[in-house]
Write an enzyme that holds these catalytic residues in place. Sequence first.
Site, mmCIF file in Angstrom:
data_model
loop_
_atom_site.group_PDB
_atom_site.id
_atom_site.type_symbol
_atom_site.label_atom_id
_atom_site.label_comp_id
_atom_site.label_asym_id
_atom_site.label_seq_id
_atom_site.Cartn_x
_atom_site.Cartn_y
_atom_site.Cartn_z
ATOM 1 N N ALA A 64 0.736 -0.925 0.035
ATOM 2 C CA ALA A 64 -0.038 -0.185 0.006
ATOM 3 C C ALA A 64 0.835 1.169 0.040
ATOM 4 O O ALA A 64 2.175 1.065 0.439
ATOM 5 C CB ALA A 64 -0.844 -0.046 0.889
ATOM 6 N N GLY A 109 0.916 -4.862 1.062
ATOM 7 C CA GLY A 109 -0.391 -4.915 0.693
ATOM 8 C C GLY A 109 -0.674 -5.729 -0.768
ATOM 9 O O GLY A 109 -1.526 -6.327 -1.303
ATOM 10 N N GLU A 112 -0.841 -9.410 0.064
ATOM 11 C CA GLU A 112 -2.326 -9.492 0.647
ATOM 12 C C GLU A 112 -3.147 -9.600 -0.664
ATOM 13 O O GLU A 112 -4.015 -10.557 -0.702
ATOM 14 C CB GLU A 112 -2.641 -8.441 1.352
ATOM 15 C CG GLU A 112 -1.846 -8.367 2.743
ATOM 16 C CD GLU A 112 -2.194 -7.330 3.861
ATOM 17 O OE1 GLU A 112 -2.014 -5.989 3.357
ATOM 18 O OE2 GLU A 112 -2.880 -7.512 4.768
ATOM 19 N N GLU A 132 5.609 -4.755 6.981
ATOM 20 C CA GLU A 132 4.905 -4.075 7.884
ATOM 21 C C GLU A 132 5.644 -3.811 9.266
ATOM 22 O O GLU A 132 5.302 -2.803 9.917
ATOM 23 C CB GLU A 132 3.485 -4.382 8.195
ATOM 24 C CG GLU A 132 2.675 -4.186 6.731
ATOM 25 C CD GLU A 132 2.365 -4.963 5.764
ATOM 26 O OE1 GLU A 132 3.898 -6.086 5.720
ATOM 27 O OE2 GLU A 132 1.664 -5.038 5.038
HETATM 28 N N1 CO8 Z 1 4.406 3.173 -1.396
HETATM 29 C C1 CO8 Z 1 4.678 4.185 -1.848
HETATM 30 N N2 CO8 Z 1 5.718 4.394 -2.995
HETATM 31 C C2 CO8 Z 1 6.344 3.307 -3.297
HETATM 32 C C3 CO8 Z 1 6.215 1.991 -2.363
HETATM 33 C C4 CO8 Z 1 5.016 2.010 -1.575
HETATM 34 N N3 CO8 Z 1 4.616 0.883 -0.926
HETATM 35 N N4 CO8 Z 1 7.123 1.118 -2.867
HETATM 36 C C5 CO8 Z 1 7.845 1.583 -3.792
HETATM 37 N N5 CO8 Z 1 7.487 3.115 -3.890
HETATM 38 C C6 CO8 Z 1 8.252 4.113 -4.805
HETATM 39 C C7 CO8 Z 1 9.290 4.661 -4.073
HETATM 40 O O1 CO8 Z 1 9.025 5.545 -3.272
HETATM 41 C C8 CO8 Z 1 9.856 5.232 -5.242
HETATM 42 O O2 CO8 Z 1 9.345 6.376 -5.849
HETATM 43 P P1 CO8 Z 1 10.408 7.576 -6.052
HETATM 44 O O3 CO8 Z 1 10.850 7.277 -7.351
HETATM 45 O O4 CO8 Z 1 9.343 8.771 -6.396
HETATM 46 O O5 CO8 Z 1 11.231 7.987 -5.329
HETATM 47 C C9 CO8 Z 1 9.496 4.316 -6.531
HETATM 48 O O6 CO8 Z 1 8.351 3.570 -5.867
HETATM 49 C C10 CO8 Z 1 10.752 3.259 -6.611
HETATM 50 O O7 CO8 Z 1 11.064 2.577 -5.551
HETATM 51 P P2 CO8 Z 1 12.473 2.571 -5.039
HETATM 52 O O8 CO8 Z 1 13.413 3.680 -5.668
HETATM 53 O O9 CO8 Z 1 12.581 2.423 -3.398
HETATM 54 O O10 CO8 Z 1 12.963 1.076 -5.736
HETATM 55 P P3 CO8 Z 1 14.200 0.164 -5.279
HETATM 56 O O11 CO8 Z 1 14.142 -0.775 -6.657
HETATM 57 O O12 CO8 Z 1 15.243 0.683 -4.749
HETATM 58 O O13 CO8 Z 1 13.281 -0.726 -4.031
HETATM 59 C C11 CO8 Z 1 11.479 -1.779 -2.733
HETATM 60 C C12 CO8 Z 1 12.141 -1.390 -4.378
HETATM 61 C C13 CO8 Z 1 12.489 -2.686 -1.909
HETATM 62 C C14 CO8 Z 1 10.367 -2.446 -3.183
HETATM 63 C C15 CO8 Z 1 11.231 -0.451 -2.143
HETATM 64 O O14 CO8 Z 1 10.746 0.543 -2.884
HETATM 65 C C16 CO8 Z 1 10.316 -0.820 -0.862
HETATM 66 O O15 CO8 Z 1 11.083 -1.284 0.103
HETATM 67 N N6 CO8 Z 1 9.108 -0.042 -1.093
HETATM 68 C C17 CO8 Z 1 8.484 -0.291 0.122
HETATM 69 C C18 CO8 Z 1 7.905 -1.739 0.475
HETATM 70 C C19 CO8 Z 1 6.828 -1.844 1.623
HETATM 71 O O16 CO8 Z 1 7.231 -1.414 2.680
HETATM 72 N N7 CO8 Z 1 5.585 -2.269 1.357
HETATM 73 C C20 CO8 Z 1 4.452 -2.570 2.487
HETATM 74 C C21 CO8 Z 1 3.861 -1.152 2.754
HETATM 75 S S1 CO8 Z 1 2.787 -1.439 4.060
HETATM 76 C C22 CO8 Z 1 1.449 -2.166 3.554
HETATM 77 O O17 CO8 Z 1 1.409 -2.401 2.249
HETATM 78 C C23 CO8 Z 1 0.291 -2.404 4.478
HETATM 79 C C24 CO8 Z 1 -0.885 -2.715 3.783
HETATM 80 C C25 CO8 Z 1 -2.228 -2.713 4.600
HETATM 81 C C26 CO8 Z 1 -2.607 -1.317 4.934
HETATM 82 C C27 CO8 Z 1 -3.714 -1.263 5.760
HETATM 83 C C28 CO8 Z 1 -3.872 0.243 5.959
HETATM 84 C C29 CO8 Z 1 -4.861 0.359 7.261
#
Ligand code: CO8
Length: 259
Positions: A64, A109, A112, A132
Amino acid sequence: MQFIKYEKTENIATIAISREEALNALNIAMLGELDELLDEVQSDKDVYCVIVTGAGDKSFVAGADVGEMKDLTQEKAKEFGAQGNMVMSKLETLRMPVIAAINGYALGGGLELALACDIRIASQNALFGFPETGLGITPGYGGTQRLARTVGMSAAKRMMFAGEKIKVGEAIRIGLIDEIAARGELMEVASGLAAKIVQQAPVAVAQCKRAVNEGAGLTIDKAVLVETELFAKCFDTLDQNNAMEAFVDKRKPGKFENR
Ligand code: CO8
């Protein structure tokens, strides 16, 4: 739709989550689009199988949108979680089978979403995890429950507690995914399975899905009663009549008509 690409060919619908610049991270607008699209798919008599994937070749869905979540109050988090859960349940209970074609990151997410599908096929570069706990939250779109039901409680707890990301080899070992496809061949493999599914009688396939899903939370005695009801309903269908008549007459049945 801004964040979803939708295609339909020969009874197979493909939904691609499409926000490549953010690795297909799910936002509220996208969930709204998915919600409406799933209603349309459910009522489309011509769709017998669905494939869910992510746009591009790097990510299925990277979770998410963290930016959208970060300032949520407890009350808003409940709303946000409930909206996501409603959409995941809608996907899980679609009449027809849903195959997740996982083409890269399936995190938070995103995992999920994959868990709400019936079958998971992943390409060699896929990576799975629930990061998370490292963000100070729990999974919120049904992940704690569907992961434990898919891979067992201890493997699920380990992934969540340690925030470990796992590759396809480990994912297949613990039963998180059903098949690994070579990179570049994922959609071909997923479409091949979908093509086999759409050749079966759609009502029978739908009743198998309901029987497994609805029976899962019941005792075996109650679950087999669910099966009996759904089994019996098949005998009211043209497809059952024609297929069994063809078998007895030693000829091939014609194409199933979904009725
Ligand atoms: N949310 C927002 N933006 C994201 C997300 C995300 N989950 N994942 C990637 N992006 C964006 C980055 O911010 C980046 O944007 P920008 O170019 O503008 O800086 C772009 O995508 C590319 O990402 P990276 O530069 O980080 O790419 P890498 O190849 O270096 O890394 C990763 C890839 C490892 C996937 C890294 O992007 C990462 O760790 N992403 C987050 C993953 C994460 O933590 N996901 C879980 C989120 S929590 C969740 O999903 C909870 C769900 C339930 C919610 C219920 C709410 C009540």
